[in-house]
Design an enzyme around this catalytic site. Structure first.
Site, mmCIF file in Angstrom:
data_model
loop_
_atom_site.group_PDB
_atom_site.id
_atom_site.type_symbol
_atom_site.label_atom_id
_atom_site.label_comp_id
_atom_site.label_asym_id
_atom_site.label_seq_id
_atom_site.Cartn_x
_atom_site.Cartn_y
_atom_site.Cartn_z
ATOM 1 N N ILE A 123 -57.281 -53.298 4.157
ATOM 2 C CA ILE A 123 -57.461 -52.558 4.189
ATOM 3 C C ILE A 123 -59.032 -51.978 3.756
ATOM 4 C CG2 ILE A 123 -58.690 -50.874 1.806
ATOM 5 C CD1 ILE A 123 -56.361 -52.087 -0.167
ATOM 6 N N GLY A 174 -41.859 -65.439 0.688
ATOM 7 C CA GLY A 174 -43.050 -66.093 1.123
ATOM 8 C C GLY A 174 -45.391 -65.015 0.430
ATOM 9 N N ASP A 188 -57.286 -65.520 -8.136
ATOM 10 C CA ASP A 188 -58.262 -65.057 -6.149
ATOM 11 C C ASP A 188 -58.686 -63.585 -7.037
ATOM 12 O OD1 ASP A 188 -55.921 -63.595 -6.591
ATOM 13 O OD2 ASP A 188 -56.028 -63.704 -4.127
ATOM 14 N N LYS A 192 -62.491 -61.784 -5.619
ATOM 15 C CA LYS A 192 -62.655 -60.189 -4.657
ATOM 16 C C LYS A 192 -62.992 -59.111 -5.910
ATOM 17 C CE LYS A 192 -57.883 -61.000 -2.961
ATOM 18 N NZ LYS A 192 -56.661 -61.167 -3.379
#
Lengths: 408, 408
Positions: A123, A174, A188, A192
């Site tokens: 994005i 995955g 995480d 961000k």
């Protein structure tokens, strides 16, 4: 004009960028690729270097840093910026930790630093915040910024899996690492949010200051409760500005069916920005994967080529210095396996038993929640924000409908 | 560096840009504002000129064209580009008609032309198509590109209003003009699709070549049918590329509840882009209004200031020349007040009577629909595309459930 490009790292993202450049404009392929592990099996048609100075001391124009180790990444980016180079990075941990210093280096040495791929992968949210919201006043940014967590929540809601089953499936597909801790504890997302907060509000809030609760304690009874209210649970990162300051928090949050975040499923990410001029803007796209993330790196490369640099207009030319977030008051549902586990956070609040869990609804500050994080972790408390999508009373009524014993 | 800015027009959009610049960076206010109507009541604190040469012959750096007359707008933009100026325009009709020529002028005289506000107002879709999809291959673009039509459809679905009542309400709330024809017949959507098609696919399809059916014949029984299928109707503009070429069409279309377009309500616009590298990207924001549209103009201004120009990378350096769209095959629901009205489009197809209307489901090419446009208009046929959201069989089953007489 030909650019001499040096690439650090040839993992999932690096290969994505390489693939795109190869098929689009081979002159945007790296002249040099530096990798660390000499023993790893690699594409034999490519030449690799194991010596960072092959890029750092070479006459390169653009350095692309796509390695996973934030310490090493910092060294490379720091060194490139000190040589006045154009630099692209996707290392959210490193950027969230070092942005103030890196922006100073950018200014001092005349280089530039772009990092679209570091938040919400595919994005173009950083570029849009930076150039489309010029002169605007953003009051709120909400995002789904972790593809693994969102994939796991989709499995809980769509397939009635348990958290453990969903994590396993995410790994198999995955979308989560072998050690899924970092994927599910929201760690995480805070990097961000630090990065996005700087572009949206001109404030640098170190990620350690942000209340961060992941999906690790969301359980099937939470899903049942949310469904009975016609809602979903998403891991929502929020940055909200009011007269008191900027508050930031990341936690599982109820989302209503008329909110565009409601339809964000699987590995998709999204960001919703509320501003004075533009009203509500919403962006949705892939939050992970080789090509989507590589595409953001490649877009940065074409921008760097044209001399584009972030304007950071919300900083108004001020130097970036770490700030404390403002504490915000949140209405939350707290639940656990036992009444005992709830106790430290439910002083004087009714506890209800339903669907095999113990529940309380509380209004609590983000500052208090940060203090309680060790308890939340130890007691495996599920904390879910109401987010104004439903009243406390309605949630209570639903819990009471399924209640087996009213405890106090 | 100070830019000397000239502004043509001071209507809703011009005032929005002016307001934003005044509060953000007064150096981005226009030095000269040229307006046409000498008798209009205007802000007395501002100085206006009535002579275009006050901008065209002055040493201005950036010209902003925000007037409604496309002929006049063309003259201004043409003249500014021939002087090598940086130009910003929001005039979709003018741009859609003259882009090939204007791009040649841009190249020949070294100026630049930006026009983010011309499509989807507040959404940065043109800039994103231009710089975020670099090296990508877009296969499909779908958008809700007209705020008035979307507002009207929201009223039909949420408030059970008739089309006439919804149009009246849109006018009262400033979302439709006194003469609502252009708002409801989709005519400005085709200009926008021509512009977006150039950036997404590198193909210039004049708007007159695009199948365009607005919301003018959508009726309450359509709404009932869509609702009974769990779907909504939106006015969707589609540009889709396959091995045969690029097809473009605009018509009322069924949208399913798991599609992000489903939640786009009222005056909001949206664009959904499917590409090889990025998967599905979705953008939503305000499609009309003084500040949202003015914000896109202001963002263009800050880009122009930095020397940003569109890359048109999908053109691969080719000259823009008008092309014919590829005809596409669409499954549509056709309905009307009488069996007679349906006849010209339902040769050999079963007609069903339900909910006071006559219905048929047909597979028809966009080329054939363009040929039938006069009949569609005269016979007030409602045409709604299935858009792969539901099978013909399921739609027929729903119609038959409400069927009163099976006619043939």
């Amino acid at each position: 004009m030909t650019n001499r490009i040096g690439l650090f790292g040839f993992g999932v993202v690096g290969q994505g960028y390489y693939e795109i450049a190869k098929n689009d404009r081979p002159e945007l392929l790296p002249e040099t690729i530096v990798v660390q592990n000499k023993n790893k099996e690699r594409d034999h048609s490519l030449q690799f270097s194991f010596d960072p100075t092959d890029i750092l001391d070479a006459p390169c124009d653009i350095g692309i840093e796509l390695i996973s180790d934030p310490v090493q990444a910092y060294d490379y980016v720091n060194s490139l910026l000190k040589s006045g180079k154009k630099v692209i990075s996707a290392n959210k941990k490193m950027l969230a930790a070092h942005l103030p210093e890196l922006l100073e280096l950018e200014k001092a040495y005349g280089g530039s630093l772009l990092y679209e791929a570091s938040a919400a992968a595919g994005i173009p949210i950083i570029t849009c915040l930076d150039c489309h919201f010029a002169g605007d006043h953003i009051s709120k940014l909400q995002g789904i910024l972790n593809g693994s967590s969102n994939y796991i929540l989709s499995r809980l809601f769509q397939d009635d899996l348990s958290l453990q089953e969903a994590v396993k499936l995410a790994q198999e597909n995955g979308f989560a690492e072998a050690d899924p801790t970092l994927d599910i504890n929201g760690s995480d997302v805070s990097s961000k949010l630090t990065i996005l907060g700087l572009h949206a509000f001109g404030k640098y809030i170190p990620e350690g200051e942000i209340l961060t609760i992941g999906v690790q304690h969301v359980h099937a009874a939470d899903v049942t409760l949310a469904k009975s209210l016609g809602l979903k649970i998403k891991l929502i990162a929020t940055a909200q500005k009011d007269k008191d300051g900027l508050s930031l928090h990341i936690l599982p949050t109820l989302v209503s069916a008329n909110d565009p975040l409601f339809l964000v499923e699987n590995e998709y990410n999204a960001a919703k920005v509320t501003s004075q001029n533009l009203g509500e803007q919403f962006f949705q796209g892939k939050g992970a994967g080789s090509l989507p993330t590589g595409a953001s790196v490649y877009a940065d490369l074409t921008k760097a080529e044209k001399g584009y640099g972030y304007s950071y207009d919300k900083l108004n030319g001020k130097k970036v210095t770490p700030e404390q977030p403002q504490s915000a008051s949140l209405e939350v549902i707290i639940s656990a396996d036992s009444q005992e586990a709830l106790k430290p956070m439910t002083d004087g609040i009714s506890i209800h038993q339903a669907n095999g869990k113990y529940w309380a609804i509380s209004t609590v500050s983000t500052a208090e929640l940060i203090k309680q994080l060790p308890v939340i972790e130890t007691n495996k408390l599920s904390i879910i924000a109401l987010n104004n999508t439903v009243s406390k009373e309605n949630v209570l009524a639903q819990i009471q409908q399924q209640e087996t014993v009213n405890i106090n």
